[in-house]
Motif scaffolding. Structure first.
Motif, PDB file in Angstrom:
ATOM      1  N   ARG A  65      -3.166  -1.778  -0.204  1.00 25.44           N
ATOM      2  CA  ARG A  65      -3.889  -0.889  -1.124  1.00 25.44           C
ATOM      3  C   ARG A  65      -3.100  -0.722  -2.427  1.00 25.44           C
ATOM      4  O   ARG A  65      -3.682  -0.726  -3.527  1.00 25.44           O
ATOM      5  CB  ARG A  65      -4.117   0.474  -0.467  1.00 25.44           C
ATOM      6  CG  ARG A  65      -4.913   1.424  -1.359  1.00 25.44           C
ATOM      7  CD  ARG A  65      -6.374   1.009  -1.458  1.00 25.44           C
ATOM      8  NE  ARG A  65      -7.035   1.596  -2.617  1.00 25.44           N
ATOM      9  CZ  ARG A  65      -7.511   2.841  -2.678  1.00 25.44           C
ATOM     10  NH1 ARG A  65      -7.387   3.650  -1.625  1.00 25.44           N
ATOM     11  NH2 ARG A  65      -8.107   3.266  -3.757  1.00 25.44           N
ATOM     12  N   ILE A  66      -1.795  -0.557  -2.328  1.00 20.31           N
ATOM     13  CA  ILE A  66      -0.945  -0.422  -3.519  1.00 20.31           C
ATOM     14  C   ILE A  66      -1.030  -1.689  -4.365  1.00 20.31           C
ATOM     15  O   ILE A  66      -1.100  -1.633  -5.604  1.00 20.31           O
ATOM     16  CB  ILE A  66       0.506  -0.124  -3.113  1.00 20.31           C
ATOM     17  CG1 ILE A  66       0.623   1.262  -2.475  1.00 20.31           C
ATOM     18  CG2 ILE A  66       1.444  -0.241  -4.309  1.00 20.31           C
ATOM     19  CD1 ILE A  66       0.310   2.407  -3.400  1.00 20.31           C
ATOM     20  N   ALA A  67      -1.027  -2.843  -3.713  1.00 20.51           N
ATOM     21  CA  ALA A  67      -1.141  -4.105  -4.453  1.00 20.51           C
ATOM     22  C   ALA A  67      -2.439  -4.142  -5.255  1.00 20.51           C
ATOM     23  O   ALA A  67      -2.474  -4.596  -6.411  1.00 20.51           O
ATOM     24  CB  ALA A  67      -1.071  -5.291  -3.487  1.00 20.51           C
ATOM     25  N   GLY A  68      -3.515  -3.630  -4.675  1.00 18.62           N
ATOM     26  CA  GLY A  68      -4.792  -3.640  -5.360  1.00 18.62           C
ATOM     27  C   GLY A  68      -4.884  -2.663  -6.506  1.00 18.62           C
ATOM     28  O   GLY A  68      -5.754  -2.796  -7.375  1.00 18.62           O
ATOM     29  N   LEU A  69      -3.996  -1.669  -6.553  1.00 21.55           N
ATOM     30  CA  LEU A  69      -4.011  -0.665  -7.616  1.00 21.55           C
ATOM     31  C   LEU A  69      -3.135  -1.048  -8.808  1.00 21.55           C
ATOM     32  O   LEU A  69      -3.143  -0.346  -9.825  1.00 21.55           O
ATOM     33  CB  LEU A  69      -3.552   0.685  -7.057  1.00 21.55           C
ATOM     34  CG  LEU A  69      -4.503   1.348  -6.055  1.00 21.55           C
ATOM     35  CD1 LEU A  69      -3.827   2.536  -5.397  1.00 21.55           C
ATOM     36  CD2 LEU A  69      -5.796   1.775  -6.736  1.00 21.55           C
TER      37      LEU A  69
END
Length: 603
Positions: free
Chosen positions: A82-86
């Protein structure tokens, strides 16, 4: 080492406390922590309400992998993805390589974005990979490395000025470690060159531009420790060891064993009571105790400390335990654009520190100290400039405080600058011609831990407070603000006493324009002296304030017979003009500005 100290047990306690809070804040639908966003006047438009923090959530993922319980790895992997996608991964964007504070607010929508998130989250990503990379699924490992690659590229693009000490050190570690991890020789070469440039910049004065900052001293100590643990390069590690020793020298110069506190001055500070944060508890091996903090708002940073193997040089311990006689320490922090010099007095009861010239942003401690109270606890003295705009009373960043110090005695001069910040020193500027709201402007002396006073009262030029083991002597020599003469008053506080120099006050908020106010300054003297200390002369003359041309000055002969003079702008001018007008003399000569160490970090 404290006889009851166990690093392993303390690390487990930190991990348990952080994960208890993280588990409580977990939002399975978002695959992130959810917290009540704290009020933040800068960077973010999110001032409250539920929000999903990026940094805290990534820290939580790291700690889940450390715990390794049932379902922990899967939850951690979902956070990392999720962090990678943000992350902003578009090189054409100004916010390339960074994150917003919250999932609800991309970096591009912040005011402005915080580019330090590339450094902070980059460190967390590196720790995840260093400690658990072999166990990550291929997709998670790939996305983690991609996030790290973009964050490192952002750090290189920004190429932060090396005077921004804590961020300069963090970015150096991220580019060094990421260069090795990603087999990126160019990135590693950048990190290595930056390490050399950083140490040479510190060599220029022997000290740190972000001087004596309790929080950021900890950040720098953590990052230097991580370089030692995770960067395998002989030349880098040699420089790192020297810088690590210099950092401890810097800390000990203002460490006050009787109160177990850091004295002033401080470039940046978040709490007047240092306490024993985890980085310090671990670094000094339990010597100061090892309380386990209770995380708030899903904060995981204290748990991350369980992943860092601090070391303290052996020569630190004796100086940490005992003050070797009363002393005065002077140190040059920066030479350009104008020399910034700090002075700190330390004895068995009191410690008082000042910087010769500094703005009044809320994180500054330009005149600050402590004393040992009769019950053995510590009280503290905090001088700051406050503005009441009718809705809120806050530290006003547009002030300039100039000082000169001899022993526990300080002559001070307070003025104002424009352009300069309102709440922040550069993000919310009051420009020439701008009008701003104020119901009051006061130079405030908070004596936290002082015996209480019954009620407010107006003072006639000065006040002496009996602190039991010490005394505080504060004097107002004069000043002006828009044709008014500043007044002095004593105010009760629930936790001590407040002295206020009132420069401006109105029953209702007024719209002020610096150009209309004329002279705007106040001047005086302050002493924080151990009870019964021998000060020399039997009487001490009052300080004198005067104006001459474009400057104001205060002159004072201390109880020790030392003549102090400090000069600064008498009206509202730019910070650069204030710096050019500033001068300070001690006994008729400019105070020395010694280096912290004459041994250069880079041969």
């Amino acid at each position: 080492m404290h006889p009851a100290w166990s690093a392993a047990e303390y690390d487990r306690a930190l991990l348990r406390a952080a994960l208890a809070e993280g588990d409580r804040c977990w939002d399975a639908e978002a695959n992130l922590l959810q917290v009540e966003a704290p009020y933040n006047p800068i960077h973010t438009n999110i001032k409250g309400g539920p929000a999903h923090p990026t940094r805290n959530s990534l820290h939580y993922a790291l700690l889940l992998l450390e715990r390794g319980g049932e379902g922990d790895a899967e939850r951690a992997h979902s956070v990392i993805l999720r962090i990678a996608g943000l992350q902003d991964r578009s090189p054409e964007n100004a916010t390339y390589g960074i994150w917003g504070y919250y999932a609800e607010e991309p970096a591009a929508e912040m005011v402005p974005a915080d580019w330090n998130w590339a450094d902070f989250l980059g460190i967390a990503l590196l720790l995840v990979h260093a400690r658990h990379g072999d166990t990550l699924p291929a997709e998670v490992r790939h996305e983690l490395r991609e996030s790290l690659r973009h964050a490192a590229a952002s750090i290189v693009r920004r190429n932060v000025h090396l005077t921004y000490t804590n961020v300069a050190v963090m970015g150096t570690f991220v580019t060094l470690a990421a260069g090795k991890l990603l087999d990126d020789e160019e990135l590693f070469a950048y990190g290595k060159d930056r390490m050399v440039r950083l140490t040479r910049a510190i060599d220029s004065t022997g000290s740190f531009t972000e001087f004596n900052s309790p929080s950021y001293w900890g950040v720098v100590l953590q990052t230097l420790t991580l370089i030692r643990e995770h960067v395998d390069d002989e030349e880098v590690l040699e420089l790192n060891d020297r810088l690590h020793n210099r950092l401890w020298l810097h800390f000990l110069a203002r460490w006050h064993p009787p109160t177990r506190q850091l004295s002033g001055p401080m470039a940046r500070c978040y709490s007047n009571d240092l306490g024993v944060p985890p980085f310090l508890a671990k670094a000094v091996r339990g010597e100061l105790g090892a309380p386990v903090p209770s995380p708030v708002r899903g904060e995981m940073a204290t748990g991350v400390e369980s992943c860092v193997g601090y070391r303290m040089p052996d020569w630190v311990l004796p100086r940490l335990r005992e003050l070797a006689g009363e002393r005065e320490h002077r140190e040059l922090f920066t030479e350009t654009p104008s020399p910034e010099t700090g002075t700190t007095w330390l004895d068995e009861v009191t410690t008082l520190g000042s910087v010769n010239h500094q703005d009044t942003w809320l994180q500054r401690r330009p005149l600050f100290g402590h004393w040992v109270r009769p019950d053995g606890t510590s009280g503290h003295l905090h001088v700051h400039l406050m503005k009441d705009d009718g809705a809120e009373d806050f530290d006003f960043a547009s002030g300039v405080l100039s000082t000169v110090q001899s022993g526990p005695h300080v002559a001070w001069l307070a003025g104002f600058a424009c352009p300069a910040g309102d709440r922040h020193h550069h993000l919310d500027m009051i420009e020439p011609g701008d009008r701003f709201r104020a119901r009051s402007l006061r130079l405030v002396v908070d004596a936290i831990g002082a015996p209480p006073v019954a009620q407010p009262r107006t003072l006639d030029g000065g006040v002496e407070l009996d602190l039991g083991t010490a005394r505080l002597d504060f004097r107002l020599a004069g000043g002006a603000f828009g044709g008014r003469t500043p007044t002095l008053r004593l105010m009760p506080r629930a936790d001590g006493v407040r002295i206020e120099v009132v420069l401006f006050e109105s029953t209702t908020p007024a719209e002020l324009d610096w150009a209309e106010l004329g002279d705007t300054f106040a001047a005086g003297a302050l002493s924080l002296v151990a009870a019964g200390a021998q000060q020399g002369g039997e009487t001490t003359p009052d300080p004198e304030a005067a104006v001459d041309g474009d400057h104001a000055e205060v002159r004072w002969t201390t109880p020790r017979g030392h003549r102090l003079t400090v000069r600064g702008g008498r009206s509202v001018v730019s910070r650069e003009e204030h710096a050019a007008l500033h001068s300070a003399t001690l006994d008729g000569a400019a105070p020395p500005s010694p280096r912290l160490s004459d041994s250069p970090l880079v041969p």
